[in-house]
Enzyme design. Structure first.
Site, PDB file in Angstrom:
ATOM      1  N   GLU A 153       0.161  -0.981   5.949  1.00  0.00           N
ATOM      2  CA  GLU A 153       1.227  -0.324   6.706  1.00  0.00           C
ATOM      3  C   GLU A 153       1.042   1.178   6.771  1.00  0.00           C
ATOM      4  O   GLU A 153       1.327   1.811   7.789  1.00  0.00           O
ATOM      5  CB  GLU A 153       2.585  -0.647   6.072  1.00  0.00           C
ATOM      6  CG  GLU A 153       3.775  -0.394   6.992  1.00  0.00           C
ATOM      7  CD  GLU A 153       4.298   1.038   6.956  1.00  0.00           C
ATOM      8  OE1 GLU A 153       5.085   1.406   7.847  1.00  0.00           O
ATOM      9  OE2 GLU A 153       3.921   1.797   6.038  1.00  0.00           O
TER      10      GLU A 153
ATOM     11  N   ASP B  55       0.830  -1.199   0.000  1.00  0.00           N
ATOM     12  CA  ASP B  55       0.000   0.000   0.000  1.00  0.00           C
ATOM     13  C   ASP B  55       0.867   1.253   0.000  1.00  0.00           C
ATOM     14  O   ASP B  55       2.031   1.223   0.404  1.00  0.00           O
ATOM     15  CB  ASP B  55      -0.960   0.010   1.191  1.00  0.00           C
ATOM     16  CG  ASP B  55      -0.247  -0.044   2.544  1.00  0.00           C
ATOM     17  OD1 ASP B  55       0.773  -0.745   2.653  1.00  0.00           O
ATOM     18  OD2 ASP B  55      -0.711   0.636   3.485  1.00  0.00           O
TER      19      ASP B  55
END
Length: 376
Positions: free
Chosen positions: A133, A68
């Site tokens: 994250e 991400d």
């Protein structure tokens, strides 16, 4: 075009704004299956997590990364579309180029090369990826680590691909991180007219002395290999927008970055004692982002140091600075953890980039560390 550059471009082209993986992990999973890895999905909620392993038993080395990225911000400020990987002046541009799709691509190439050269290697080589994250970090590696603890899955060594380098590749090796603790404080007052303060209670005025005490306090003098702990107010909001209304509440958002001299519960108790001493009526919501951790001298630090010296000719600074990473969830499993990745000057910024020659050198670094740990 090098293989690592080609894969990094493929990953950047997928607009995987947290927690959307946008197919990045499927791309990685297919490559690793072809290389002989066993691939598992460990998804929780809307978050995708990939666990791929080669070999069995013995010591486990994990490459840890995330697919991400943060939002690109105003696209018109970019010199090229953030999700159209663009090569210019020796750099690869795109959201996630440095943080951390470049490292993920390098992990995949290092893993493929390692098992091709050492198909019957001792121990276990693993890759763990999450799509959480950059977001809340609740259903990503945090949950995977809880699952590993419950199931007895060990991790002995972990290399996180966070962009840790400052001026040159490998000049800094993260060997730990401070803990992070956030709070949302709502101080309650009584709304009223500014001309009649005796009929109201101003929560801003009430909060200020307590906040001043918390901001002025020196929380400690540091800890071996850690800087002093810090308290920072990041947001204050109150008021109706009118200049003649005393607000009914004041919201304050703050954060601690703390060293191993503290635990989150101790800091919470210290703050609440200050608020009580100042007689505030309040609500306080805490979020424990992670406790501090430190990897002491051991095989992983020694291997990383030797590879950086041998391949890049650099002696890395080894410290615990910076923000947080998912390594904070792996370290409590008993793993030795380091963070090693490209230069971080452009991360989270407009026109994020990674040097193409730097990207090309990463797979060999990761592979060489794996060889020192699993084949020794």
């Amino acid at each position: 075009m090098s293989e690592v550059l080609a894969l990094a471009r493929e990953l950047i082209a997928r607009p995987s704004v947290t927690p959307d993986d946008a197919g990045c992990q499927d791309l990685v999973a297919e490559r690793l299956r072809r290389a002989g890895f066993t691939v598992q999905r460990l998804d929780f909620g809307a978050v995708r997590n990939l666990w791929a392993t080669h070999g069995s038993g013995g010591e486990v080395l994990c490459f840890l990364g995330h697919t991400d990225v943060v939002p690109p911000g105003p696209r018109e400020a970019w010199h090229s579309d953030p999700f159209e990987p663009t090569e210019r002046d020796g750099y690869l541009y795109g959201r996630g180029a440095a943080d951390m799709k470049g490292s993920v691509a390098a992990f995949v190439l290092a893993a493929e090369q390692f098992v091709a050269e050492h198909p019957g290697h001792p121990g276990t080589l693993a890759l763990l990826l999450t799509s959480d994250e950059e977001g809340d970090a609740i259903d990503g590696v945090r949950r995977v680590a809880e699952h590993f603890k419950a199931s007895g899955q060990p991790i002995h060594y972990c290399i996180t691909g966070e962009p840790s380098s400052k001026e040159a590749l490998g000049d800094l090796l993260r060997v730990g991180r401070r803990g992070t603790l956030s709070g949302v404080l709502t101080v309650k007052g009584i709304q009223g007219h500014v001309a009649y303060p005796e009929k109201a209670r101003n929560p801003i005025h009430q909060a200020m002395p307590a906040l001043a005490e918390l901001c002025a306090r020196r929380w400690d003098e540091g800890y071996p290999e850690f800087p002093p702990s810090s308290f920072q107010v990041s947001n204050i909001h109150a008021g109706t927008g009118a200049n003649n209304v005393i607000p009914g509440h004041c919201e304050v958002v703050f954060n601690f970055r703390f060293n191993p001299g503290w635990q989150a519960a101790q800091l919470e108790a210290e703050v609440e004692a200050v608020l009580a001493r100042h007689g505030l009526e309040y609500d306080l919501l805490w979020h424990r982002g992670g406790e501090p951790f430190l990897t002491g001298e051991g095989r992983l630090r020694a291997a990383a140091r030797a590879v950086l010296r041998g391949q890049l000719g650099v002696v890395p600074e080894e410290n615990t600075g910076g923000g947080t990473s998912d390594a904070r969830f792996i370290a409590p499993l008993g793993a030795e953890v380091v963070e090693l990745g490209p230069i971080n000057a452009s991360i989270h910024k407009v026109n994020e980039r990674v040097a193409i020659d730097e990207l090309a050198r990463l797979p060999a670094l990761y592979r060489a560390i794996a060889e020192r740990l699993l084949l020794a």
